[in-house]
Design a protein around this motif. Structure first.
Motif, short mmCIF file in Angstrom:
data_model
loop_
_atom_site.label_atom_id
_atom_site.label_comp_id
_atom_site.label_asym_id
_atom_site.label_seq_id
_atom_site.Cartn_x
_atom_site.Cartn_y
_atom_site.Cartn_z
N GLN A 223 -14.83 -11.56 -4.97
CA GLN A 223 -14.76 -12.28 -6.23
C GLN A 223 -14.53 -13.75 -5.91
N ASP A 224 -15.40 -14.60 -6.39
CA ASP A 224 -15.31 -16.05 -6.22
C ASP A 224 -15.74 -16.48 -4.82
N ARG A 225 -15.22 -15.86 -3.77
CA ARG A 225 -15.61 -16.26 -2.43
C ARG A 225 -15.32 -15.14 -1.46
N CYS A 226 -15.98 -15.19 -0.32
CA CYS A 226 -15.68 -14.26 0.76
C CYS A 226 -14.86 -14.99 1.82
N ALA A 227 -14.80 -14.42 3.01
CA ALA A 227 -13.96 -15.02 4.04
C ALA A 227 -14.43 -16.43 4.38
N GLU A 228 -13.47 -17.35 4.49
CA GLU A 228 -13.77 -18.74 4.81
C GLU A 228 -12.97 -19.15 6.04
N THR A 229 -13.61 -19.85 6.92
CA THR A 229 -12.91 -20.42 8.07
C THR A 229 -13.35 -21.86 8.24
N TRP A 230 -12.41 -22.71 8.58
CA TRP A 230 -12.77 -24.06 8.98
C TRP A 230 -11.87 -24.50 10.12
N THR A 231 -12.43 -25.34 10.95
CA THR A 231 -11.71 -25.83 12.12
C THR A 231 -11.98 -27.31 12.30
N THR A 232 -10.93 -28.06 12.57
CA THR A 232 -11.05 -29.48 12.87
C THR A 232 -10.55 -29.72 14.29
N LYS A 233 -11.35 -30.41 15.06
CA LYS A 233 -10.97 -30.82 16.41
C LYS A 233 -11.10 -32.34 16.49
N SER A 234 -10.10 -32.99 17.04
CA SER A 234 -10.17 -34.45 17.15
C SER A 234 -9.57 -34.89 18.48
N LEU A 235 -10.16 -35.94 19.03
CA LEU A 235 -9.72 -36.50 20.30
C LEU A 235 -9.70 -38.01 20.18
N VAL A 236 -8.60 -38.62 20.55
CA VAL A 236 -8.47 -40.08 20.54
C VAL A 236 -7.98 -40.54 21.91
N LEU A 237 -8.64 -41.55 22.46
CA LEU A 237 -8.22 -42.18 23.71
C LEU A 237 -7.98 -43.65 23.45
N GLY A 238 -6.88 -44.18 23.96
CA GLY A 238 -6.55 -45.58 23.72
C GLY A 238 -6.11 -46.28 24.98
#
Length: 339
Positions: free
Chosen positions: A136-151
């Motif tokens: 109902q309304d939606r099925c399984a949802e997955t999201w992933t965020t990957k971030s890399l910062v070099l300074g």
């Protein structure tokens, strides 16, 4: 929610009534003597099914299977109509995790470097009010965020500092139907349709008068999205008396790839007209029943849409100059320009 009764799923509409308690008569489309609107103004155009029951050999094979995806009635529902005859508290929830790692290193008195990596993931469980594969309304949802910062920060002199940062960000999102990979021949559909639909899921019937279990965000709703962003940020800071001048810029590359299908194997609508006495009378004249049309496999309309994936590539660039001026001990002025 309104779900069909067990009698109706077997083609028996002998107790299908309207809100006033009157029997809703089911007419046989194959007895139709109407060939055009000009000779269908009055009179009996179709004959009713004997006993208001559809013979078993007339029930559509696909409809018999799809009818099992509605939940079983667990309450009497409203008087006569039996609507609102199902209730349940569907489980909801999911899992969310985030991990951060940062390393700082002093290379020398003049130079410092750092690196930071972030991993963030989320899982939302499917909402299944009937405790089956129909969401109902939606099925399984997955999201992933990957971030890399070099300074890298380097002191060119006691009053001049060079700073350089580069970053990468990736976001991906998936909405996956529980029924993905369903063989459509199971519903009597042609085998070559398996290769033609955008996502191989159960078909989406929408039946007049009943809860839209197969919503347009339900079992056939699938999304795949991938976003990437690459950026570099150089800047120079110069201290001159009461002024702190800063000059820098930004260059960013953005990439997006996306595809979505709400009804991967097609949507099929069913109303009462194919089982009404006269389809040319508005609303069928109070006769006919949407679920009876469904059990006969007589849809009013439908479509199979094959979505096209889209993607875009974007560059962003900006430069700026700013000044922080300590005008007095009690007044600091910040101003600058960015393009």
């Amino acid at each position: 929610l309104a779900v069909p009764t067990l009698q109706q799923r077997a083609g028996d509409f002998s107790n299908t009534r309207n809100a006033n308690g009157s029997l809703i008569t089911i007419y046989d489309q194959q007895t139709n003597t109407c060939t055009s609107s000009s000779n269908c103004g009055t009179g009996i155009i179709r004959s009713p099914f004997p006993g208001n029951v559809i013979p078993g050999n007339r029930l559509d094979p696909a409809a018999k299977i799809l009818a099992t995806y509605w939940g079983q009635p667990n309450s009497p529902g409203l008087p006569f109509t039996n609507l609102n005859n199902y209730s349940n508290n569907a489980s909801v929830g999911g899992n969310n995790d985030e991990f951060n790692t940062r390393i700082d290193h002093s290379v020398s008195d003049k130079q410092r470097i750092f690196g930071r990596y972030t991993y963030w993931t989320n899982l939302s469980l499917p909402v299944e009010p009937y405790n089956n594969a129909v969401c109902q309304d939606r099925c399984a949802e997955t999201w992933t965020t990957k971030s890399l910062v070099l300074g890298d920060t380097y002191s060119l002199s006691p009053t001049t500092i060079l700073d350089l940062r580069i970053s990468w960000l990736r976001f991906f999102y998936d909405r996956t139907p529980v029924t993905l990979g369903t063989d459509l021949t199971k519903f009597g559909l042609p085998a070559n349709l398996n290769n033609q639909v955008s996502f191989q899921v159960i078909p989406t019937p929408v039946v007049q008068g009943f809860s839209d279990v197969w919503t347009t965000q339900g079992p056939g709703s699938a999304i795949h999205q991938r976003n990437d962003s690459y950026a570099i940020y150089p800047s120079v800071t110069k201290i001159a008396g009461t002024h702190t001048l800063k000059f820098g810029g930004e260059l960013r590359r953005q990439i997006t790839n996306y595809i979505q299908s709400n009804v991967g194997s097609g949507i099929y609508n069913f109303n009462n007209l194919f089982t009404s006495q006269n389809p040319y009378i508005s609303g069928g004249g109070g006769s006919g029943f949407g679920f009876a049309s469904f059990m006969l496999g007589l849809g009013s309309d439908g479509n199979v849409v094959t979505p096209s994936p889209y993607s875009y590539r974007n560059y962003y660039a900006g430069i700026y100059a700013s000044d922080t001026w300590q005008a007095t001990k009690k007044l600091t002025v910040n101003y600058g320009l960015r393009w």
